[in-house]
Scaffold this motif. Structure first.
Motif, short mmCIF file in Angstrom:
data_model
loop_
_atom_site.label_atom_id
_atom_site.label_comp_id
_atom_site.label_asym_id
_atom_site.label_seq_id
_atom_site.Cartn_x
_atom_site.Cartn_y
_atom_site.Cartn_z
N ALA A 1 1.12 10.15 5.49
CA ALA A 1 0.54 8.96 4.86
C ALA A 1 1.46 7.75 5.02
CB ALA A 1 0.26 9.24 3.39
N MET A 2 2.75 7.94 4.74
CA MET A 2 3.69 6.82 4.83
C MET A 2 3.87 6.37 6.28
SD MET A 2 4.46 6.25 1.67
CE MET A 2 6.01 5.36 1.50
N GLY A 3 3.92 7.32 7.21
CA GLY A 3 4.05 6.96 8.61
C GLY A 3 2.83 6.22 9.13
N SER A 4 1.65 6.62 8.68
CA SER A 4 0.41 5.94 9.10
C SER A 4 0.38 4.50 8.61
CB SER A 4 -0.81 6.70 8.57
OG SER A 4 -0.88 8.00 9.11
N LEU A 5 0.93 4.26 7.44
CA LEU A 5 0.95 2.91 6.89
C LEU A 5 1.98 2.02 7.58
CD1 LEU A 5 0.61 3.82 3.11
CD2 LEU A 5 -1.08 2.56 4.44
N TYR A 6 3.16 2.55 7.83
CA TYR A 6 4.25 1.73 8.36
C TYR A 6 4.17 1.49 9.87
CZ TYR A 6 6.91 2.06 3.95
OH TYR A 6 7.34 1.96 2.66
N THR A 7 3.54 2.40 10.59
CA THR A 7 3.63 2.33 12.05
C THR A 7 2.94 1.09 12.62
OG1 THR A 7 3.33 3.60 14.08
CG2 THR A 7 1.51 3.65 12.52
N GLY A 8 3.52 0.61 13.72
CA GLY A 8 2.91 -0.49 14.46
C GLY A 8 2.48 -0.04 15.84
N ASP A 9 2.24 1.26 16.00
CA ASP A 9 1.93 1.84 17.29
C ASP A 9 0.64 2.65 17.21
OD1 ASP A 9 3.37 2.65 20.10
OD2 ASP A 9 2.28 4.37 19.28
N VAL A 10 -0.28 2.43 18.14
CA VAL A 10 -1.58 3.08 18.13
C VAL A 10 -1.44 4.60 18.25
CG1 VAL A 10 -3.71 3.37 19.46
CG2 VAL A 10 -2.82 1.08 19.01
N PHE A 11 -0.59 5.07 19.16
CA PHE A 11 -0.46 6.51 19.35
C PHE A 11 0.31 7.16 18.20
CE2 PHE A 11 1.73 10.31 20.95
CZ PHE A 11 0.62 11.06 21.32
N ASN A 12 1.34 6.50 17.70
CA ASN A 12 2.09 7.05 16.58
C ASN A 12 1.20 7.18 15.34
OD1 ASN A 12 4.47 6.19 14.17
ND2 ASN A 12 4.71 7.99 15.47
N LEU A 13 0.23 6.27 15.21
CA LEU A 13 -0.75 6.39 14.12
C LEU A 13 -1.53 7.70 14.26
CD1 LEU A 13 -2.39 5.31 11.71
CD2 LEU A 13 -3.80 4.04 13.35
N PHE A 14 -1.92 8.04 15.48
CA PHE A 14 -2.61 9.31 15.72
C PHE A 14 -1.74 10.49 15.27
CE2 PHE A 14 -2.65 12.89 18.77
CZ PHE A 14 -3.88 13.45 18.45
N VAL A 15 -0.47 10.47 15.62
CA VAL A 15 0.45 11.57 15.27
C VAL A 15 0.59 11.68 13.75
CG1 VAL A 15 2.83 12.39 15.45
CG2 VAL A 15 1.71 11.40 17.45
N MET A 16 0.81 10.55 13.09
CA MET A 16 1.01 10.57 11.65
C MET A 16 -0.26 10.98 10.89
SD MET A 16 4.18 9.84 10.77
CE MET A 16 4.53 11.05 12.04
N MET A 17 -1.42 10.55 11.38
CA MET A 17 -2.68 10.99 10.76
C MET A 17 -2.88 12.49 10.95
SD MET A 17 -4.32 8.61 9.10
CE MET A 17 -5.91 9.40 8.94
N MET B 1 0.83 -1.21 0.00
CA MET B 1 0.00 0.00 0.00
C MET B 1 0.87 1.26 0.00
SD MET B 1 -3.10 -0.80 -0.33
CE MET B 1 -3.60 0.91 -0.19
N ALA B 2 1.96 1.23 0.74
CA ALA B 2 2.87 2.38 0.77
C ALA B 2 3.51 2.62 -0.61
CB ALA B 2 3.96 2.17 1.82
N LEU B 3 3.78 1.54 -1.34
CA LEU B 3 4.33 1.67 -2.69
C LEU B 3 3.33 2.37 -3.61
CD1 LEU B 3 6.64 0.95 -4.68
CD2 LEU B 3 5.39 -1.17 -5.18
N ILE B 4 2.06 2.00 -3.54
CA ILE B 4 1.01 2.63 -4.35
C ILE B 4 0.89 4.11 -3.99
CG2 ILE B 4 -1.45 2.66 -4.90
CD1 ILE B 4 -0.01 0.25 -6.05
N VAL B 5 0.89 4.41 -2.70
CA VAL B 5 0.80 5.81 -2.24
C VAL B 5 1.99 6.60 -2.73
CG1 VAL B 5 0.86 7.28 -0.18
CG2 VAL B 5 -0.66 5.30 -0.25
N ALA B 6 3.20 6.04 -2.62
CA ALA B 6 4.41 6.73 -3.07
C ALA B 6 4.36 7.01 -4.57
CB ALA B 6 5.64 5.91 -2.71
N LEU B 7 3.85 6.05 -5.35
CA LEU B 7 3.72 6.24 -6.79
C LEU B 7 2.80 7.41 -7.11
CD1 LEU B 7 4.13 5.23 -9.75
CD2 LEU B 7 2.08 3.81 -9.40
N VAL B 8 1.65 7.47 -6.45
CA VAL B 8 0.68 8.55 -6.70
C VAL B 8 1.27 9.90 -6.34
CG1 VAL B 8 -1.52 9.52 -5.94
CG2 VAL B 8 -1.36 7.09 -6.51
#
Length: 531
Positions: A129-145, A87-94
């Motif tokens: 966008a890339m951080g939200s996809l790669y992260t494995g942390d609930v709070f870090n997802l909040f930060v990246m979003m 998914m990150a590859l598709i996002v990076a391409l766009v």
């Protein structure tokens, strides 16, 4: 697989750093060409890094990267499997192709500082966008979003002298800020019940596996925390992905934003949909505690119903639009509905793999085709300075590469063989029948038929009768991205028989098979804290 290689944690921090540096550079450098070249190279580098990660994950398995040397669950970690890597590859391409096309869109801006401001916003959105996809942390997802969405609010208001742009940005920012605050509250609830913010850690605990975990067991009435936290999470990310009834902000935002930003919106929505899939299948799957009492099944049923409504409502609203970007905004709502139909059908374990395969495949088709169509609008806007469908009639005859690309993108979204959109919709239809949901299968056909009325307007732009116009020159920086995306649309269908379907199945398996996702975390814990 624990990997200390900094490449796996490089992309989001690198993009954030360059986003902050860009406006400072504009104080010294006054060349517009510099900022175009600088941002294009940066996005190309990001795409190459994301491609490297995809190849490595498919070859070696799930990757865990701990930030700052702090072990999970104490510190933030990225856990990258086949699903989020692809998914990150598709996002990076766009993003890369949108940046290239933006050089034509921004050509009439005279000041380098304006370009620097625009690219600062885009790099921030890209980082989030890339951080939200790669992260494995609930709070870090909040930060990246937060990073991604703040960039999107700002981008919508880029034409700040237009009242419509400011109004759309206020509407979008107001509802999205409230939503992300609620997600922050959901993260607090997860932490209060599970004593951890690591997604793999929560996934293990949600299935009763607490032995050997650093964060030990549960705390308080964790089931109430889980139900409320998950319900808030679903609501938040259905809003960020514009699922009915939380779709009201998207048509205004997508039509008022600069067109290269409009092309990014489908990728941003796919990030939110990915989060829903990760929560509902990897973290809280069919064998988790949330599945008891049919709680998870009810949540997925709600997503299924809303998906059906969205696919039909989006199609109806497409038919009455005169502005091509607003029409594409409602097209997005319809296809987001199709994706959620597949996610909802995946509640049945008998068809879970097929349903997730259909949802992921249709999401890829939607992101590629919608981004293609938005980028095509740039060439049309710059040629005749209008987005009105009547004014654009027949312009595909004068701009043949753009016309070809629009036709491929539209046919892919309609679902015409042998394009990928046909196969993803057919898979969705088959899944509905296999899940004993004939009403849903009929709704898919009806929704597709309704969208035809809107898509015929876009084909009218390509093949309609045009008034006599002088020969128009197609901008190369737009033609290359749209033709490339059109070729990808064709390849998505043609390569199914030579291995791409196997890749899609692997992505679906990565979504619901939590074993490899949690094993890399557990093995790393045992390595650091042997018992």
């Amino acid at each position: 697989m624990y990997v200390p290689n900094i490449v796996y944690g490089l992309i989001p921090p690198m993009l954030i750093a360059f986003s902050f540096i860009t406006p400072l550079l504009s104080l010294i450098i006054k060349s517009k060409k510099f900022f175009v070249f600088y941002t294009s190279i940066l996005t190309l580098l990001t795409f190459i890094l994301s491609l490297f990660i995809v190849i490595d994950v498919f070859r070696e398995g799930v990757v865990l990267y701990p930030f700052g040397g702090w072990p999970p669950p104490i510190g933030i970690s990225y856990i990258i499997d086949k699903l989020n890597a692809f998914m990150a590859l598709i996002v990076a391409l766009v993003f890369m192709l949108s940046i290239i096309a933006s050089t034509t869109y921004l050509k009439h801006y005279q000041k380098a500082s304006t370009l620097a401001y625009f690219y600062t916003i885009v790099l921030a959105i890209f980082a989030g966008a890339m951080g939200s996809l790669y992260t494995g942390d609930v709070f870090n997802l909040f930060v990246m979003m937060e990073v991604m969405c703040i960039g999107l609010y700002t981008a919508v208001a880029f034409h700040r002298s237009k009242a419509g742009a400011v109004e759309a940005a206020i509407k979008y920012s107001f509802v999205s800020i409230i939503a992300l605050i609620l997600y922050f509250f959901a993260a607090v609830l997860f932490y209060s019940g599970f004593q951890t913010l690591n997604m793999a850690d929560i996934a293990l605990k949600a299935r009763g596996g607490v032995e050997g975990l650093l964060s030990s067991g549960f705390f308080g009435n964790y089931l109430i925390d889980l139900i409320l936290g998950l319900a808030l999470t679903i609501w938040v990310f259905t809003l960020e992905s514009a699922l009915v009834p939380n779709h009201f902000w998207l048509p205004d935002a997508i039509s008022e934003a600069p067109t290269p930003i409009s092309a990014i919106f489908p990728a941003a929505e796919s990030v939110a949909i990915y989060v829903i899939i990760r929560y509902m299948f990897t973290i809280f799957g069919a064998d988790s505690i949330i599945a008891k009492g049919h709680i998870r099944e009810v949540m997925l049923l709600i997503l299924l119903i809303l998906g059906v409504v969205a696919s039909i409502v989006g199609g109806i609203m497409m038919a009455i639009q005169r502005d091509v970007k607003r029409l594409l905004g409602y097209s997005s709502i319809s296809h987001i509905g199709f994706i959620y139909i597949a996610i909802g059908l995946a509640s049945s374990t008998n068809v879970m793999q097929q349903a997730l395969t259909a949802s992921i495949f249709h999401m890829i088709n939607y992101v590629i085709s919608s981004s293609l169509l938005f980028l095509s609008v740039i060439a049309m806007e710059k040629s005749i300075n209008s987005r009105n469908i009547d004014d654009l009639a027949g312009i595909g005859r004068i701009l043949p590469l753009t016309g070809f690309s629009i036709a491929i993108g539209v046919l892919n979204l309609i679902g015409i063989p042998p394009l990928g959109g046909f196969y993803s919709k057919f898979m969705l239809y088959q899944v509905a029948l296999e899940a004993s949901q004939p009403v849903v299968a009929i709704a898919i056909v009806v929704a597709t038929a309704i969208t035809l009325m809107g898509y015929m307007k876009l084909l009218y732009i390509v093949f309609g009768k045009t008034t006599t116009r002088e020969k128009l020159k197609e901008p190369l920086t737009v033609s290359i991205p749209v033709v490339l995306l059109a070729l990808i649309c064709i390849a998505l269908g043609l390569t199914l028989t030579i291995g791409f379907m196997d890749i899609l199945k692997e992505l679906a398996i990565a979504a619901y098979n939590y074993g490899p996702y949690t094993k890399v975390f557990y093995d790393y814990m045992k390595m650091l804290f042997p018992r």
